[in-house]
Design a protein around this motif. Sequence first.
Motif, PDB file in Angstrom:
ATOM      1  N   ARG A 292      25.718  36.403  49.633  1.00  0.00           N
ATOM      2  CA  ARG A 292      26.635  37.079  48.718  1.00  0.00           C
ATOM      3  C   ARG A 292      25.963  38.264  48.028  1.00  0.00           C
ATOM      4  NH1 ARG A 292      28.985  32.383  44.921  1.00  0.00           N
ATOM      5  NH2 ARG A 292      26.754  31.885  44.772  1.00  0.00           N
TER       6      ARG A 292
ATOM      7  N   THR B  31      38.018  25.434  46.773  1.00  0.00           N
ATOM      8  CA  THR B  31      37.091  25.672  47.876  1.00  0.00           C
ATOM      9  C   THR B  31      37.146  27.124  48.308  1.00  0.00           C
ATOM     10  OG1 THR B  31      37.436  23.424  48.647  1.00  0.00           O
ATOM     11  CG2 THR B  31      36.414  24.948  50.175  1.00  0.00           C
TER      12      THR B  31
ATOM     13  N   THR C  38      22.611  33.013  39.456  1.00  0.00           N
ATOM     14  CA  THR C  38      23.262  32.845  40.751  1.00  0.00           C
ATOM     15  C   THR C  38      22.371  33.414  41.853  1.00  0.00           C
ATOM     16  OG1 THR C  38      24.407  34.990  40.792  1.00  0.00           O
ATOM     17  CG2 THR C  38      25.480  33.199  39.593  1.00  0.00           C
ATOM     18  N   ASP C  39      22.780  33.182  43.095  1.00  0.00           N
ATOM     19  CA  ASP C  39      22.025  33.730  44.220  1.00  0.00           C
ATOM     20  C   ASP C  39      22.629  35.039  44.733  1.00  0.00           C
ATOM     21  OD1 ASP C  39      24.336  32.780  45.307  1.00  0.00           O
ATOM     22  OD2 ASP C  39      23.399  31.637  46.922  1.00  0.00           O
TER      23      ASP C  39
ATOM     24  N   THR D 276      26.108  31.923  54.693  1.00  0.00           N
ATOM     25  CA  THR D 276      26.687  32.973  53.860  1.00  0.00           C
ATOM     26  C   THR D 276      25.671  33.590  52.908  1.00  0.00           C
ATOM     27  OG1 THR D 276      28.819  31.824  53.931  1.00  0.00           O
ATOM     28  CG2 THR D 276      28.553  33.510  52.249  1.00  0.00           C
TER      29      THR D 276
ATOM     30  N   LYS E  46      27.936  27.507  53.270  1.00  0.00           N
ATOM     31  CA  LYS E  46      26.807  27.946  52.448  1.00  0.00           C
ATOM     32  C   LYS E  46      25.581  28.315  53.265  1.00  0.00           C
ATOM     33  CE  LYS E  46      27.775  25.748  47.996  1.00  0.00           C
ATOM     34  NZ  LYS E  46      27.310  24.776  46.977  1.00  0.00           N
ATOM     35  N   ASP E  47      25.321  27.559  54.316  1.00  0.00           N
ATOM     36  CA  ASP E  47      24.115  27.824  55.104  1.00  0.00           C
ATOM     37  C   ASP E  47      24.232  29.084  55.943  1.00  0.00           C
ATOM     38  OD1 ASP E  47      26.134  26.578  56.581  1.00  0.00           O
ATOM     39  OD2 ASP E  47      24.722  25.854  58.084  1.00  0.00           O
TER      40      ASP E  47
ATOM     41  N   PHE F 224      32.404  30.657  50.674  1.00  0.00           N
ATOM     42  CA  PHE F 224      30.989  30.432  50.382  1.00  0.00           C
ATOM     43  C   PHE F 224      30.677  28.944  50.268  1.00  0.00           C
ATOM     44  CE2 PHE F 224      27.804  29.607  47.052  1.00  0.00           C
ATOM     45  CZ  PHE F 224      26.684  30.075  47.711  1.00  0.00           C
ATOM     46  N   ASP F 225      31.568  28.168  49.670  1.00  0.00           N
ATOM     47  CA  ASP F 225      31.325  26.735  49.525  1.00  0.00           C
ATOM     48  C   ASP F 225      31.292  26.026  50.871  1.00  0.00           C
ATOM     49  OD1 ASP F 225      31.176  26.494  46.682  1.00  0.00           O
ATOM     50  OD2 ASP F 225      33.318  26.868  46.603  1.00  0.00           O
TER      51      ASP F 225
END
Length: 674
Positions: free
Chosen positions: A308, A296, A317-318, A306, A303-304, A299-300
């Motif tokens: 990166r 973990t 990836t984002d 963060t 997520k809502d 970011f995990d």
Amino acid sequence: MGLAQKIAKVDLFKRNDAGWQTGTFVGRPFRLSYSQGEILITDAWKEKANGVPHGCFLLAYYDNDMAKPETREGILLRVIEPTKLPTDQDVIASMVEYYKDGVQTGDKNPKTQLDTFTRYEFSFSGLSCSVLGSFYLDGDDLRFGADLENFYSAHNYSVLKPSAEILSMIVNYREKGLPGGPGDIRVGKVRYSSSQRFQMTEPAVPVYVRASDFAGKRTALFGMTRTGKSNTVKKIIQACVEISGSAPLILGKSKESPADVLKPFTEGGYPKYPVGQIIFDINGEYANPNLQDQGTAIFDLFKDKTVRYSTVEQAGTDFRVMKVNFFKETESGFELIRTHPVVADDDARFVSAFRTVDLNKPVDYSGNKSAAIRYDRRVAAYLCCLHRAGFEAPVSFKVKFTASNDVRTAVNAGVDPSKGISLEEAATWWEQFWEVYGSAPVFVTYKQQNQREWADEDLKALLVMLTRKRTPGGSADCSGFRILREISDQHTAADQKPFDQDIVENLRAGRIVIVDLSLGEETIQRMFTERITRRLFKDAMRRFTNMEANNFIQFYFEEAHNLFPKKDDKDLSQIYNRVAKEGAKLNLGLIYATQEVSSISSNILKATQNWFVSHLNNDDEIRELRKYYDFSDFTEALVRFSQDTDKGFVRMKTYSSPFVIPVQVDRFPSEEIG
């Protein structure tokens, strides 16, 4: 029942006819001063109290005339080390004689000749304790003072090892409010020593931290590798996320009077606006899932909240890429070039001149025609340097600058730069210009008439870089634009918002920004970290001077010794020193982790309010640490460390806590995160 409710019901001065009811009796002082207490203790009392470890909190109560409110006081002590009793010499002499006589000892030995009285005398010893302060009543309110206002004859005090309930109150004491409520987070539990044979049998005493202690404050985490620093950092991030969710206002949409703008907290102790957090992730452990934290990452979990960023493209990836369109972001791109090690560390004269070029757009650009003309020429020459170095320009990109008919005739009459020309045409034009600049009559006449050269010093520095010729009409004698080729991978031809501006906007919205630097070289890591930090500091200062609201922004630096100025560096203009010294008024928090106390500038250390110290393996670091707060009470214990059992075992001093607390930090993530 929650911790706050339990603490609210604690009576620190509860007693009956048998004595104090707040803990286990362990001894009596035989010396007491404003800073130190020496206690008489015996083996039987130690056993009854389940041991008295180093660093243990004790309470000394004055026994006489307790009906008087002014004498109702509990002196808080911390166990430091054994001390001599006045009778020790006699006891030692008797003991030596006893052993020399060869008498066998031991309770199970029927032949023992050690009489009961002697055994009793031999069981006494002394403990030296530091005085941390005193608890007392102010009306019905419990208060703590970090010193002694008065003390009485030592023999009138009883010393107790606090019960779990009382200890919980001691380590979580706050002048205002109770721990365990909104905005607070459990960081761990009280732990006195590496060995836990006795502690394991006692109730765990939770330790909470106040998230507002970290907002806008400076926080240090010191300790050798793999001692739990990153785990503690993540607990702080979690605390700031929770307090951020309690912010009642939205930055930019909620209007405040000038008098209220500089008040960062509400009356309830919550930040007015959501807290932004930026993590410079050297090892990629915050931005990516990892086995270290049970698979973990930050970011995990969030997520809502963060966003990166990365120094390289990561397909599928984002991650947002931290690249600059050097042709569209002239000032930002040139600042990146100037600070890049390839340019910043080059001492060649032509490079030094290039670094000092001013590409900032004049404030009077629209009203000062002469300044505007010279600025346009500098920008055009600079962009031609990029073109020659291989930077890919946007499609159909053109440059425009002004030159008189006489100048164009001397250079290339067939090209009019004022109408817009391609980069290749512009580069060729400037190369031709530099070839004739030292000999064409038009430039000699211009200097005689205007008392200055047609090309100012900045433009000449750029033309040397472009043509690789230090003198007009000469031969190529320097590397010129070629030194910029190594920086071209920081460029993107895409038409995008500058990444540093995007980071500012996300942080002002209260998001977590993770800058993944794990795939970049060390020089690139330093460059991006410093650039982003400067950008955020500049934005916060602008808001402060314009009386605009500043939400809290928390900076997290891992391996800070690679970034921060060194111990004896006195240059306060460096950005990290400025954040440490001036960040509080700008609502900028600084959280940094490193292995050595001595590796950090004293200017930053002196401004640090929160400390988490785990294992330090040498006396040099211990000597440096002794300068701060009451860490001198733990100097010997901090050198000892068990790799298997002591990870996360820290000595913690926070802004709202008046003394250092020994804590076993909980493993991240906690079950509270959902």
